[in-house]
Motif scaffolding. Structure first.
Motif, PDB file in Angstrom:
ATOM      1  N   THR A 388       1.085  -1.133  -0.062  1.00 34.45           N
ATOM      2  CA  THR A 388       0.171   0.122   0.624  1.00 34.45           C
ATOM      3  C   THR A 388       1.021   1.954  -0.413  1.00 34.45           C
ATOM      4  OG1 THR A 388      -0.190  -0.433   2.207  1.00 34.45           O
ATOM      5  CG2 THR A 388      -2.138  -1.397   1.024  1.00 34.45           C
ATOM      6  N   GLY A 389       2.114   1.122   0.792  1.00 36.81           N
ATOM      7  CA  GLY A 389       2.990   2.464   0.578  1.00 36.81           C
ATOM      8  C   GLY A 389       4.525   1.889   0.721  1.00 36.81           C
ATOM      9  N   PRO A 390       5.316   2.226  -1.549  1.00 30.90           N
ATOM     10  CA  PRO A 390       6.631   1.488  -1.109  1.00 30.90           C
ATOM     11  C   PRO A 390       7.330   2.432   0.652  1.00 30.90           C
ATOM     12  CG  PRO A 390       5.719   3.138  -2.896  1.00 30.90           C
ATOM     13  CD  PRO A 390       4.824   2.907  -1.835  1.00 30.90           C
ATOM     14  N   LEU A 391       8.727   1.485   0.366  1.00 33.26           N
ATOM     15  CA  LEU A 391       9.471   1.791   1.769  1.00 33.26           C
ATOM     16  C   LEU A 391      10.020   2.297   0.955  1.00 33.26           C
ATOM     17  CD1 LEU A 391       9.635   0.433   4.493  1.00 33.26           C
ATOM     18  CD2 LEU A 391      11.976  -1.135   2.918  1.00 33.26           C
ATOM     19  N   THR A 392      10.213   3.522   1.596  1.00 34.97           N
ATOM     20  CA  THR A 392      11.621   4.164   1.402  1.00 34.97           C
ATOM     21  C   THR A 392      11.851   4.780   2.613  1.00 34.97           C
ATOM     22  OG1 THR A 392       9.978   6.109   2.120  1.00 34.97           O
ATOM     23  CG2 THR A 392       9.912   5.061  -0.158  1.00 34.97           C
ATOM     24  N   ILE A 393      13.500   5.139   2.314  1.00 37.51           N
ATOM     25  CA  ILE A 393      14.385   4.806   3.035  1.00 37.51           C
ATOM     26  C   ILE A 393      15.660   5.984   3.112  1.00 37.51           C
ATOM     27  CG2 ILE A 393      16.973   3.182   3.953  1.00 37.51           C
ATOM     28  CD1 ILE A 393      16.450   1.219   3.634  1.00 37.51           C
ATOM     29  N   ALA A 394      16.048   6.172   4.075  1.00 39.37           N
ATOM     30  CA  ALA A 394      16.627   7.969   4.306  1.00 39.37           C
ATOM     31  C   ALA A 394      18.533   7.643   4.674  1.00 39.37           C
ATOM     32  CB  ALA A 394      16.082   9.176   5.152  1.00 39.37           C
ATOM     33  N   SER A 395      19.015   7.735   3.415  1.00 43.95           N
ATOM     34  CA  SER A 395      21.085   7.772   4.558  1.00 43.95           C
ATOM     35  C   SER A 395      21.121   9.278   5.103  1.00 43.95           C
ATOM     36  CB  SER A 395      21.144   7.101   2.736  1.00 43.95           C
ATOM     37  OG  SER A 395      21.371   8.296   2.274  1.00 43.95           O
ATOM     38  N   GLY A 396      20.500   9.654   5.806  1.00 40.99           N
ATOM     39  CA  GLY A 396      20.810  11.121   6.285  1.00 40.99           C
ATOM     40  C   GLY A 396      20.147  12.027   5.652  1.00 40.99           C
ATOM     41  N   ASN A 397      18.455  12.035   6.211  1.00 38.35           N
ATOM     42  CA  ASN A 397      18.029  13.442   6.057  1.00 38.35           C
ATOM     43  C   ASN A 397      17.867  13.850   8.010  1.00 38.35           C
ATOM     44  OD1 ASN A 397      15.822  11.194   7.308  1.00 38.35           O
ATOM     45  ND2 ASN A 397      14.165  12.583   6.454  1.00 38.35           N
ATOM     46  N   CYS A 398      19.738  14.010   8.494  1.00 40.18           N
ATOM     47  CA  CYS A 398      19.438  15.231   9.615  1.00 40.18           C
ATOM     48  C   CYS A 398      20.192  15.214   9.987  1.00 40.18           C
ATOM     49  CB  CYS A 398      18.764  13.696  10.887  1.00 40.18           C
ATOM     50  SG  CYS A 398      19.737  13.018  10.936  1.00 40.18           S
ATOM     51  N   GLY A 399      21.097  15.957  10.526  1.00 41.69           N
ATOM     52  CA  GLY A 399      21.637  16.476  10.967  1.00 41.69           C
ATOM     53  C   GLY A 399      22.511  17.576  11.488  1.00 41.69           C
ATOM     54  N   ALA A 400      23.614  18.030  11.594  1.00 45.79           N
ATOM     55  CA  ALA A 400      23.646  19.495  13.285  1.00 45.79           C
ATOM     56  C   ALA A 400      23.790  20.907  12.166  1.00 45.79           C
ATOM     57  CB  ALA A 400      24.465  18.868  14.042  1.00 45.79           C
ATOM     58  N   PHE A 401      23.625  21.962  12.216  1.00 41.60           N
ATOM     59  CA  PHE A 401      23.574  23.001  12.383  1.00 41.60           C
ATOM     60  C   PHE A 401      24.468  24.438  13.264  1.00 41.60           C
ATOM     61  CE2 PHE A 401      21.332  20.669   8.619  1.00 41.60           C
ATOM     62  CZ  PHE A 401      21.610  20.900   7.671  1.00 41.60           C
ATOM     63  N   LEU A 402      25.556  24.208  12.995  1.00 42.98           N
ATOM     64  CA  LEU A 402      25.542  25.058  14.679  1.00 42.98           C
ATOM     65  C   LEU A 402      26.648  26.037  14.458  1.00 42.98           C
ATOM     66  CD1 LEU A 402      26.836  21.764  16.362  1.00 42.98           C
ATOM     67  CD2 LEU A 402      24.895  22.926  16.236  1.00 42.98           C
ATOM     68  N   PRO A 403      26.326  26.963  15.430  1.00 46.46           N
ATOM     69  CA  PRO A 403      26.714  28.447  15.521  1.00 46.46           C
ATOM     70  C   PRO A 403      28.245  28.447  15.471  1.00 46.46           C
ATOM     71  CG  PRO A 403      25.143  27.895  17.181  1.00 46.46           C
ATOM     72  CD  PRO A 403      25.085  27.183  16.330  1.00 46.46           C
ATOM     73  N   PHE A 404      28.908  29.077  15.723  1.00 43.13           N
ATOM     74  CA  PHE A 404      30.485  29.665  15.428  1.00 43.13           C
ATOM     75  C   PHE A 404      31.059  29.050  16.874  1.00 43.13           C
ATOM     76  CE2 PHE A 404      34.893  31.327  14.851  1.00 43.13           C
ATOM     77  CZ  PHE A 404      35.372  29.564  14.154  1.00 43.13           C
ATOM     78  N   PRO A 405      30.453  30.324  17.904  1.00 37.04           N
ATOM     79  CA  PRO A 405      30.236  30.490  19.364  1.00 37.04           C
ATOM     80  C   PRO A 405      30.274  29.067  20.050  1.00 37.04           C
ATOM     81  CG  PRO A 405      29.387  32.165  18.592  1.00 37.04           C
ATOM     82  CD  PRO A 405      29.519  31.234  17.429  1.00 37.04           C
ATOM     83  N   LEU A 406      29.020  27.823  19.149  1.00 40.52           N
ATOM     84  CA  LEU A 406      29.263  26.790  20.368  1.00 40.52           C
ATOM     85  C   LEU A 406      30.677  25.941  19.720  1.00 40.52           C
ATOM     86  CD1 LEU A 406      25.581  24.664  20.667  1.00 40.52           C
ATOM     87  CD2 LEU A 406      28.115  23.329  20.106  1.00 40.52           C
ATOM     88  N   ILE A 407      31.151  26.495  18.117  1.00 40.45           N
ATOM     89  CA  ILE A 407      31.600  24.920  17.901  1.00 40.45           C
ATOM     90  C   ILE A 407      33.314  25.883  18.464  1.00 40.45           C
ATOM     91  CG2 ILE A 407      33.608  24.476  15.999  1.00 40.45           C
ATOM     92  CD1 ILE A 407      30.740  23.266  15.855  1.00 40.45           C
ATOM     93  N   SER A 408      33.500  26.365  18.293  1.00 37.08           N
ATOM     94  CA  SER A 408      35.036  26.987  18.867  1.00 37.08           C
ATOM     95  C   SER A 408      34.650  27.654  20.112  1.00 37.08           C
ATOM     96  CB  SER A 408      35.472  28.142  18.248  1.00 37.08           C
ATOM     97  OG  SER A 408      37.106  28.591  18.699  1.00 37.08           O
ATOM     98  N   PRO A 409      34.488  28.058  21.335  1.00 39.18           N
ATOM     99  CA  PRO A 409      33.429  29.315  22.939  1.00 39.18           C
ATOM    100  C   PRO A 409      34.533  29.917  23.519  1.00 39.18           C
ATOM    101  CG  PRO A 409      33.797  26.163  23.949  1.00 39.18           C
ATOM    102  CD  PRO A 409      33.527  26.484  21.826  1.00 39.18           C
ATOM    103  N   SER A 410      36.150  29.236  22.826  1.00 37.20           N
ATOM    104  CA  SER A 410      37.511  30.524  23.525  1.00 37.20           C
ATOM    105  C   SER A 410      37.648  30.673  22.348  1.00 37.20           C
ATOM    106  CB  SER A 410      38.512  29.119  23.826  1.00 37.20           C
ATOM    107  OG  SER A 410      38.494  28.186  22.847  1.00 37.20           O
ATOM    108  N   SER A 411      37.906  30.599  21.396  1.00 33.85           N
ATOM    109  CA  SER A 411      38.001  31.226  20.275  1.00 33.85           C
ATOM    110  C   SER A 411      37.752  32.358  19.424  1.00 33.85           C
ATOM    111  CB  SER A 411      39.552  30.276  19.229  1.00 33.85           C
ATOM    112  OG  SER A 411      40.547  29.432  20.110  1.00 33.85           O
ATOM    113  N   PHE A 412      36.063  31.782  19.151  1.00 32.93           N
ATOM    114  CA  PHE A 412      35.558  32.726  18.143  1.00 32.93           C
ATOM    115  C   PHE A 412      35.372  33.925  17.785  1.00 32.93           C
ATOM    116  CE2 PHE A 412      32.967  33.097  21.630  1.00 32.93           C
ATOM    117  CZ  PHE A 412      31.913  34.333  21.647  1.00 32.93           C
ATOM    118  N   SER A 413      35.153  34.834  19.200  1.00 35.81           N
ATOM    119  CA  SER A 413      35.867  35.927  19.101  1.00 35.81           C
ATOM    120  C   SER A 413      36.853  36.572  18.301  1.00 35.81           C
ATOM    121  CB  SER A 413      35.677  36.826  20.495  1.00 35.81           C
ATOM    122  OG  SER A 413      35.305  38.320  20.378  1.00 35.81           O
TER     123      SER A 413
END
Length: 624
Positions: A388-413
């Motif tokens: 009734t509904g073909p099986l579909t598979i995702a190989s990655g429809n998610c992820g992280a999109f992150l701000p630079f202060p979070l990536i490098s809290p000590s160096s971003f500024s």
């Protein structure tokens, strides 16, 4: 980055679209004049053509270089991305050597078919953050109108038909969504798979252990964080959803005011003495006899939608571009517009530390779809039980999109301030026009703020749920490149494409922090039982100079998201089009494709291109 796999293709089931319209088969069927001539039948071009012809008031001709293609290489969601390397469906030529990447050249891959790059992209459906579009608007200062987040959100909604995920799937994986950010009227579909790789849930949950990482209410909320997002697939027939089936199939043949011709190369825009665009000249693809060029008139506008690589080539070949380049090519200057072909940008890939999991859990992973007989048999059985509904598979429809202060809290500024203090033209191409330098100065100030902001994403970790994870994308690279005609042959030789990747040292500063953060992620206690081991550049590579040396030998300057070569900025900032998308110094000539993006959104470009095209159609109709 393949985002969606259709198991019915694996099981040998085919789906064939029907009711396709007729394309003009011969150039002698092209009328002498149309209200609008659209150069390029890609993602944006077909969207605009659909909207301009729906009332029946205006006649439109779409001229497409590529072909009509309806085979599985385009329509099947599991195979469509492979079309990007098919020479029948993509332009594929070499870039200029990248001097900061060891002199390596890279393939320039852009769509060459009716439907354009939306017919073979990775099907990622996410949009940038609120600050991205507000930044676009800010370049016009007090004269800004119509391009901020609040202005463009209605067009994001108009551009997509949103289908909520299966409730069990959403509950199982913690998928958040809010329909208020989406519409349901478009024929371009955003939908979800019915199956996801088990390890994705573990990877997504781990981000919650990093202070500051948020899980937005929807991928379209304009906020950074970790989130699931839909893919561009029509859940009914389970086929790729792209601009051709969404804005052309079953439409053009029902509208006598809508003509399309494929296999034709537009050579240049034609102008009268008042710099009004009166039409275009073109030749069948493969012909190089300029004296045999054909022409068609545009009563109202010529609309350029040939994409970030070929829109500037055609403008330059038409006499609209940097005066010196045009004179070198012996082209009469119609408008000296130095921004045409400047400001070239793309998302950067293969830049973060790569990890392999030595103790991967006993669950399916993406590679099992093709090489694990046990999983294939189980998947086949599930498909057979689910007719009734073909099986579909995702190989990655998610992820992280992150701000630079979070990536490098000590160096971003410090990094942001060091970048902001650079002389604007210090790392631009030699002899860059002062107007383009002024435009980059404005961008530099805005992007330094982006590096400091907790509301803009700079780092993207595209998750695949696999035992091998390496997909890190740089969302706001600071280096700038060019796209320029070959002076010796502006029409039939591909333009010179130069990303100039990693020429701005601030990019290296940022990417070193990306490597450190990726290591920090895989060191989280929640992931240690899977025994992550760094495969590249290697845990022993810790000195920033060594990390940068590794980057120069391994990074890719393109994720096939080129933008910026006909930027929407003020003319005195090197802009090519105004907020109305009309080309400065001309009349009756507009640009509607990713080349108008002044800088990159903090997301992949597909969704934004559709939104820009929808807004452009309203702007164009509003001029009449």
């Amino acid at each position: 980055m393949v985002a969606f796999s259709k198991l019915s293709a694996l099981c040998g089931l085919a789906a064939v679209a029907s009711g396709l319209p007729t394309i003009l088969q011969r150039t002698d069927q092209v009328k002498d004049q149309y209200d609008y001539v659209i150069v390029g039948g890609g993602t944006a071009g077909l969207t605009v053509a659909d909207r301009l012809t729906e009332s029946g008031k205006y006649s439109v001709l779409v001229i497409e270089y590529g072909v009509f293609q309806n085979g599985s290489a385009v329509t099947t969601v599991g195979l469509g991305f492979l079309g990007i390397t098919d020479p029948a469906l993509s332009f594929n030529f070499s870039s200029a050597p990248q001097t900061s990447l060891g002199g390596r050249s890279f393939p320039v891959l852009v769509g060459k078919m009716l439907g354009g790059s939306s017919g073979h992209n990775g099907m990622q459906v996410h949009r940038g953050q609120k600050e991205d579009y507000d930044r676009w608007s800010s370049y016009f200062g007090s004269n800004s109108c119509g391009w901020g987040w609040d202005d463009i959100l209605p067009y994001f909604k108009k551009a997509w038909h949103f289908h909520p995920p299966n409730k069990d799937l959403a509950t199982q994986n913690g998928i958040k969504y809010d329909a208020k950010y989406w519409g349901t009227s478009s024929n371009i579909h955003a939908s979800w798979p019915t199956f996801t790789w088990s390890f994705l849930k573990t990877e997504m949950a781990a981000f919650g252990d990093i202070p500051g990482v948020q899980y937005p209410p929807d991928s379209g909320a304009g906020q950074p964080g970790a989130f699931w997002y839909p893919t561009s697939a029509d859940p009914g027939p389970v086929l790729r959803s792209f601009s051709r089936p969404g804005h052309w199939d079953g439409i053009s043949d029902a509208r006598p005011n809508y003509h399309t011709i494929t296999g034709q190369q537009v050579l240049k825009v034609l102008f009268d003495k008042q710099n009004r665009a009166t039409g275009v000249s073109y030749l069948p693809v493969g012909s190089t006899n300029l004296s045999a060029a054909l022409s068609v008139k545009a009563k109202k506008e010529v609309i350029m939608a040939a994409g970030t690589i070929h829109t500037p080539q055609i403008l330059q070949a038409s006499g609209v571009g940097p005066k010196k380049l045009l004179k070198d090519a012996k082209i009469d200057v119609v408008v000296d517009l130095p921004g045409v072909g400047a400001n070239f940008q793309d998302h950067v890939y293969q830049i973060g530390a790569t990890f392999n999991l030595n103790n991967f859990p006993p669950v399916p992973e993406p590679n099992d779809l093709f090489n694990n007989a046990t999983f294939m048999a189980l998947a086949q059985a599930e498909f057979d039980a689910n007719r009734t509904g073909p099986l579909t598979i995702a190989s990655g429809n998610c992820g992280a999109f992150l701000p630079f202060p979070l990536i490098s809290p000590s160096s971003f500024s410090t990094i942001a301030s060091r970048y902001e203090s650079q002389p604007a033209g210090a790392y631009l191409p030699p002899n860059t026009d002062p107007l383009v330098v002024a435009g980059y100065a404005a961008q530099k100030k805005a992007l330094a703020s982006t590096l400091r902001s907790k509301s803009s994403a700079v780092y993207n970790f595209f998750l695949r749920g696999s035992r091998n994870e390496s997909a890190i994308v740089y969302l706001h690279p600071l280096s700038r490149g060019t796209v320029q005609i070959a002076p010796s042959d502006p029409y039939f030789t591909q333009p010179t494409v130069d990303w100039r990747a990693l020429t701005n040292p601030a990019d290296a500063d940022v990417l070193v922090e990306f490597t450190r953060f990726t290591r920090r992620y895989w060191a989280l206690p929640a992931l240690q039982k899977y025994q992550p081991v760094e495969a590249a550049p290697g845990a022993n590579v810790t000195d920033p100079k060594d990390i940068v040396a590794w980057l120069r030998g391994n990074m890719n300057p393109s994720v096939y998201h080129p933008i910026g070569t006909a930027a929407m900025m003020p003319r005195d900032l090197g802009g090519v089009v105004g907020q109305d998308l009309l080309v400065y110094g001309t009349k009756g000539l507009s640009v509607v494709d990713a080349s108008v993006f002044p800088d990159l959104p903090g997301a992949y470009t597909q969704q934004t291109v559709y939104a820009v095209a929808e807004k452009a159609a309203d702007l164009i109709k509003g001029r009449q």
